[in-house]
Design a protein around this motif. Structure first.
Motif, short mmCIF file in Angstrom:
data_model
loop_
_atom_site.label_atom_id
_atom_site.label_comp_id
_atom_site.label_asym_id
_atom_site.label_seq_id
_atom_site.Cartn_x
_atom_site.Cartn_y
_atom_site.Cartn_z
N GLU A 37 -3.68 -13.43 -2.77
CA GLU A 37 -3.69 -14.58 -1.87
C GLU A 37 -4.56 -15.74 -2.36
N ILE A 38 -5.48 -15.47 -3.31
CA ILE A 38 -6.38 -16.53 -3.77
C ILE A 38 -6.25 -16.80 -5.26
N VAL A 39 -5.31 -16.15 -5.93
CA VAL A 39 -5.23 -16.28 -7.38
C VAL A 39 -4.95 -17.72 -7.82
N GLU A 40 -4.24 -18.48 -6.99
CA GLU A 40 -3.96 -19.88 -7.35
C GLU A 40 -5.23 -20.72 -7.35
N HIS A 41 -6.27 -20.25 -6.68
CA HIS A 41 -7.52 -20.99 -6.63
C HIS A 41 -8.53 -20.50 -7.67
N PHE A 42 -8.20 -19.48 -8.42
CA PHE A 42 -9.14 -18.90 -9.38
C PHE A 42 -9.44 -19.92 -10.48
N PRO A 43 -10.71 -20.33 -10.64
CA PRO A 43 -11.02 -21.44 -11.55
C PRO A 43 -11.27 -21.04 -13.00
N PHE A 44 -11.26 -19.74 -13.30
CA PHE A 44 -11.66 -19.31 -14.63
C PHE A 44 -10.49 -18.67 -15.41
N LYS A 45 -9.29 -19.11 -15.13
CA LYS A 45 -8.10 -18.51 -15.76
C LYS A 45 -8.08 -18.68 -17.27
N ASP A 46 -8.69 -19.75 -17.74
CA ASP A 46 -8.57 -20.08 -19.17
C ASP A 46 -9.56 -19.32 -20.06
N ASP A 47 -10.58 -18.73 -19.47
CA ASP A 47 -11.60 -18.13 -20.34
C ASP A 47 -11.98 -16.71 -19.95
N THR A 48 -11.11 -16.03 -19.21
CA THR A 48 -11.45 -14.66 -18.83
C THR A 48 -10.19 -13.84 -18.58
N SER A 49 -10.34 -12.53 -18.55
CA SER A 49 -9.23 -11.63 -18.25
C SER A 49 -9.24 -11.32 -16.75
N TYR A 50 -8.09 -11.47 -16.11
CA TYR A 50 -8.02 -11.21 -14.68
C TYR A 50 -6.66 -10.62 -14.32
N THR A 51 -6.63 -9.99 -13.16
CA THR A 51 -5.39 -9.41 -12.66
C THR A 51 -5.42 -9.40 -11.15
N SER A 52 -4.25 -9.36 -10.55
CA SER A 52 -4.14 -9.16 -9.10
C SER A 52 -3.54 -7.79 -8.80
N SER A 53 -3.51 -6.94 -9.81
CA SER A 53 -2.93 -5.60 -9.66
C SER A 53 -4.04 -4.55 -9.61
N LEU A 54 -4.11 -3.83 -8.52
CA LEU A 54 -5.08 -2.74 -8.43
C LEU A 54 -4.73 -1.61 -9.37
N GLN A 55 -3.44 -1.47 -9.68
CA GLN A 55 -3.06 -0.45 -10.66
C GLN A 55 -3.69 -0.76 -12.01
#
Length: 348
Positions: A37-55
């Motif tokens: 629900e907040i991934v569009e607001h995540f400000p650090f997409k360009d310099d870090t590894s992230y996911t919205s998958s709990l798996q």
């Protein structure tokens, strides 16, 4: 140490970023969990590894999970570490033990003492006082915006900056009750008023203030998830029962609250809206609460060196060295059901 930074709300970004930076400095392996629900607001997409998958988080097999919220799935691997999303100990649930965490990292003695009492009672988590990562930027950058402040005051031909930062809770917020007084303050050309709403503030309330701001050049709605810069820029804060009050007090600057429910009011609190404008003038002319603020500083967050994130990472490493890495957290059936309802199940 493989680490997950667990984000459920946008306010988590500023709390977890200093920990991210410390882990990068140590060349540790990091994965952010950012709620869909907040991934569009995540400000650090360009310099870090992230996911919205709990798996993916589960498959990452972390050693530690830093959580600014109240809940973390029990089935994830790693020492589940509560790092809090505010300093308002009087708010409902701040000291509630929900059984999701192995470790609590506290900000100062006021919190440490309470959680140590609870740890002795429950016997299944530890408490370490580290300071709070979100405040690292506050202390390290407190002299960085002097020029910007002068430029702002010159641009708006104002003399002082007032920050209005109400909480979102319907039972505690002042946003609708003192809106007329905020307008009156905006009519004073000596004041530049910046308004910073909580992420969860009612959309209709935000819309009302956005409309008001169209009529006043010296009233600005701040659209930034990180409030630290605006705390530093401001001379006075107006709020209610919000955690951000304490952050401002730690800069040793005056606060006015409307009907605060705090147990430790060491500032000016008013109970009627019509008192606000007169109180603002009075407090700006005479800072009578400076001595009382020292109690807040000493008890809520005495560590002012900007190294709390470093201490937090060190504390978790030490805990893992002593206790090993928990594969999961034991929970009651009810708590497990709440986790599954909130986050769903995964393949283990």
């Amino acid at each position: 140490m493989k680490t997950v930074l667990f984000c459920k709300r946008p306010y988590s970004f500023g709390i977890l970023r200093p920990i991210h930076n410390e882990l990068i400095r140590l060349k540790e392996d990091i994965l952010w969990y950012v709620d869909p629900e907040i991934v569009e607001h995540f400000p650090f997409k360009d310099d870090t590894s992230y996911t919205s998958s709990l798996q993916e988080i589960s498959d990452f097999k972390s050693d530690a999970i830093f959580v600014p919220g109240n809940v973390v799935p029990h089935y994830l691997r790693g020492v589940k570490t509560q790092i809090f999303h505010g300093l308002a100990g009087e708010k409902k649930g701040h000291f509630r033990i929900r059984n999701y965490f192995d470790l609590y990292l506290t900000q100062g003695p006021y919190f440490t003492n309470r959680f140590n009492e609870l740890a002795a009672k429950h016997g299944d988590f530890d408490v370490i006082e580290t300071g709070w990562s979100k405040l690292d930027a506050l202390f390290l950058q407190k002299d960085n915006f002097d020029t910007e402040k002068l430029n702002l005051l010159e641009k708006h031909q104002a003399k002082q900056i007032i920050l209005y930062a109400p909480t979102f809770s319907p039972s505690l917020t002042s946003a609708e009750l003192i809106s007329d007084q905020i307008i009156e303050l905006a009519k004073n050309p000596d004041y530049l008023i910046q308004i910073k709403f909580h992420d969860l503030t009612n959309k209709d309330v935000k819309a009302k203030y956005n409309e008001i701001a169209k009529s006043y050049q010296n009233l600005i709605i701040v659209d930034d998830p990180n409030i630290s810069k605006y705390l530093i820029l401001s001379d006075l804060m107006i709020s209610d029962t919000s955690s951000v009050v304490y952050e401002f007090l730690l800069l040793d600057k005056p606060v006015i609250t409307f009907k605060s429910t705090s147990d430790n009011i060491k500032w000016t609190n008013i109970e009627a809206p019509h008192l606000l404008c007169k109180t603002v003038e009075s407090v700006l002319n005479s800072d009578i609460n400076q001595a009382d603020r020292k109690w807040i500083i000493e008890n809520y967050h005495p560590l002012r060196d900007g190294k709390s994130a470093q201490r937090m990472v060190e504390a978790v490493k030490q805990w893992v060295n002593q206790n090993g890495v928990p594969e999961k957290r034991k929970l009651s059936i009810l708590r497990k059901w709440k986790v599954y309802k909130k986050y769903g199940k995964i393949k283990l």
